[in-house]
Design a protein around this motif. Structure first.
Motif, PDB file in Angstrom:
ATOM      1  N   GLU A  89       0.828  -1.199   0.000  1.00 33.16           N
ATOM      2  CA  GLU A  89       0.000   0.000   0.000  1.00 33.16           C
ATOM      3  C   GLU A  89       0.865   1.253   0.000  1.00 33.16           C
ATOM      4  O   GLU A  89       1.845   1.338   0.742  1.00 33.16           O
ATOM      5  CB  GLU A  89      -0.911   0.019   1.229  1.00 33.16           C
ATOM      6  CG  GLU A  89      -1.914  -1.107   1.232  1.00 33.16           C
ATOM      7  CD  GLU A  89      -2.807  -1.118   2.460  1.00 33.16           C
ATOM      8  OE1 GLU A  89      -3.816  -1.850   2.412  1.00 33.16           O
ATOM      9  OE2 GLU A  89      -2.497  -0.419   3.454  1.00 33.16           O
ATOM     10  N   VAL A  91       0.865   4.969   1.086  1.00 31.90           N
ATOM     11  CA  VAL A  91       0.143   5.782   2.051  1.00 31.90           C
ATOM     12  C   VAL A  91       0.663   7.216   1.976  1.00 31.90           C
ATOM     13  O   VAL A  91       1.871   7.456   2.008  1.00 31.90           O
ATOM     14  CB  VAL A  91       0.322   5.225   3.484  1.00 31.90           C
ATOM     15  CG1 VAL A  91      -0.419   6.070   4.502  1.00 31.90           C
ATOM     16  CG2 VAL A  91      -0.114   3.771   3.548  1.00 31.90           C
ATOM     17  N   LYS A  92      -0.263   8.143   1.886  1.00 31.01           N
ATOM     18  CA  LYS A  92       0.087   9.569   1.909  1.00 31.01           C
ATOM     19  C   LYS A  92      -0.956  10.298   2.736  1.00 31.01           C
ATOM     20  O   LYS A  92      -2.155  10.125   2.525  1.00 31.01           O
ATOM     21  CB  LYS A  92       0.147  10.144   0.502  1.00 31.01           C
ATOM     22  CG  LYS A  92       0.541  11.619   0.511  1.00 31.01           C
ATOM     23  CD  LYS A  92       1.068  12.069  -0.806  1.00 31.01           C
ATOM     24  CE  LYS A  92       1.354  13.559  -0.707  1.00 31.01           C
ATOM     25  NZ  LYS A  92       2.642  13.917  -1.118  1.00 31.01           N
ATOM     26  N   GLY A  93      -0.473  11.065   3.690  1.00 34.29           N
ATOM     27  CA  GLY A  93      -1.383  11.807   4.560  1.00 34.29           C
ATOM     28  C   GLY A  93      -2.255  10.897   5.400  1.00 34.29           C
ATOM     29  O   GLY A  93      -3.400  11.237   5.697  1.00 34.29           O
ATOM     30  N   GLY A  94      -1.759   9.722   5.746  1.00 34.27           N
ATOM     31  CA  GLY A  94      -2.505   8.785   6.576  1.00 34.27           C
ATOM     32  C   GLY A  94      -3.561   7.978   5.831  1.00 34.27           C
ATOM     33  O   GLY A  94      -4.263   7.172   6.428  1.00 34.27           O
ATOM     34  N   LYS A  95      -3.676   8.200   4.535  1.00 33.20           N
ATOM     35  CA  LYS A  95      -4.674   7.471   3.743  1.00 33.20           C
ATOM     36  C   LYS A  95      -3.990   6.634   2.665  1.00 33.20           C
ATOM     37  O   LYS A  95      -2.992   7.044   2.092  1.00 33.20           O
ATOM     38  CB  LYS A  95      -5.649   8.442   3.083  1.00 33.20           C
ATOM     39  CG  LYS A  95      -6.500   9.188   4.070  1.00 33.20           C
ATOM     40  CD  LYS A  95      -7.504  10.058   3.378  1.00 33.20           C
ATOM     41  CE  LYS A  95      -8.340  10.772   4.428  1.00 33.20           C
ATOM     42  NZ  LYS A  95      -9.331  11.626   3.833  1.00 33.20           N
ATOM     43  N   VAL A  96      -4.601   5.490   2.372  1.00 34.61           N
ATOM     44  CA  VAL A  96      -4.074   4.625   1.313  1.00 34.61           C
ATOM     45  C   VAL A  96      -4.420   5.261  -0.027  1.00 34.61           C
ATOM     46  O   VAL A  96      -5.600   5.451  -0.361  1.00 34.61           O
ATOM     47  CB  VAL A  96      -4.659   3.198   1.406  1.00 34.61           C
ATOM     48  CG1 VAL A  96      -4.189   2.342   0.240  1.00 34.61           C
ATOM     49  CG2 VAL A  96      -4.289   2.546   2.730  1.00 34.61           C
ATOM     50  N   ALA A  97      -3.382   5.612  -0.771  1.00 36.32           N
ATOM     51  CA  ALA A  97      -3.575   6.242  -2.076  1.00 36.32           C
ATOM     52  C   ALA A  97      -3.743   5.198  -3.174  1.00 36.32           C
ATOM     53  O   ALA A  97      -4.471   5.422  -4.140  1.00 36.32           O
ATOM     54  CB  ALA A  97      -2.395   7.148  -2.395  1.00 36.32           C
ATOM     55  N   HIS A  99      -2.717   0.615  -4.077  1.00 37.79           N
ATOM     56  CA  HIS A  99      -2.045  -0.616  -3.654  1.00 37.79           C
ATOM     57  C   HIS A  99      -1.590  -1.388  -4.889  1.00 37.79           C
ATOM     58  O   HIS A  99      -2.171  -1.269  -5.968  1.00 37.79           O
ATOM     59  CB  HIS A  99      -2.932  -1.475  -2.747  1.00 37.79           C
ATOM     60  CG  HIS A  99      -4.201  -1.913  -3.390  1.00 37.79           C
ATOM     61  ND1 HIS A  99      -5.335  -1.154  -3.383  1.00 37.79           N
ATOM     62  CD2 HIS A  99      -4.514  -3.037  -4.077  1.00 37.79           C
ATOM     63  CE1 HIS A  99      -6.292  -1.791  -4.027  1.00 37.79           C
ATOM     64  NE2 HIS A  99      -5.821  -2.930  -4.467  1.00 37.79           N
TER      65      HIS A  99
END
Length: 185
Positions: A89, A91-97, A99
């Protein structure tokens, strides 16, 4: 008109992993997907040079071998199982961008996002021995092992004809010869 029945698997193969659940594999490998994937595993293993002692192996090469094995196995799984088995995965800014199934693709995507993007390996964790057993099992399944589909006797191929013709001539031998392990009657 000639007809012939062919056995084709339609049910998925299931690897049960105890509390970890199940992994589902496609019923049949199509074309060269098994051979192409297996060749990549063999190429990665060749980099080990036959070394058996883990302490003497290059850690980067060992990682390549494991990555090739996992990618090979995921290529034979149903999409749902492959998603669970091999997942990187971004992850950017705490969110999965996004996978991906390979670390390389995930790293490339994260690099394009820049700065704080990172890759998190969320692949299914399995002990090495289980990974090796899965490799052996799928090799038997798709590579021609003993677990081939069976057909009813009427679907079996007929025996080949014997060469030549059958004759009624008597044997030139006037007596019988003994065969080891048999006794004369």
């Amino acid at each position: 008109m000639a007809t012939r029945d062919f056995a084709v698997r339609t049910e998925t193969h299931v690897a049960t992993l105890g509390d970890l659940g199940e992994l589902h594999f496609v019923p049949e490998a199509v074309g060269t997907e098994f051979l192409d994937g297996y060749q990549k595993v063999q190429e990665a293993q060749a980099l080990l040079g036959g070394e058996q002692d883990l302490t003497k192996m290059d850690p980067q090469v060992v990682r390549q071998v494991y990555a090739a094995m996992r990618l090979f196995l995921s290529g034979l799984m149903t999409s749902e199982s492959a998603e669970r088995f091999l997942r990187f995965e971004v992850v950017k800014g705490g969110k999965v961008a996004a996978h991906f199934r390979t670390r390389e693709e995930a790293d490339e995507y994260a690099k394009d996002l820049g700065g704080t993007a990172r890759v998190r390996d969320e692949s299914l964790r399995l002990p090495d021995r289980v990974l090796m057993d899965l490799m052996e099992w799928v090799t038997e399944l798709y590579g021609g092992g003993n677990d081939r589909p069976t057909t009813p006797s009427s679907g079996s191929s007929r025996a080949s004809r014997r060469a030549g013709t059958t004759g009624k001539a008597s044997s030139r031998s006037k007596g019988s010869t003994r065969t080891a392990g048999r006794s004369a009657r």
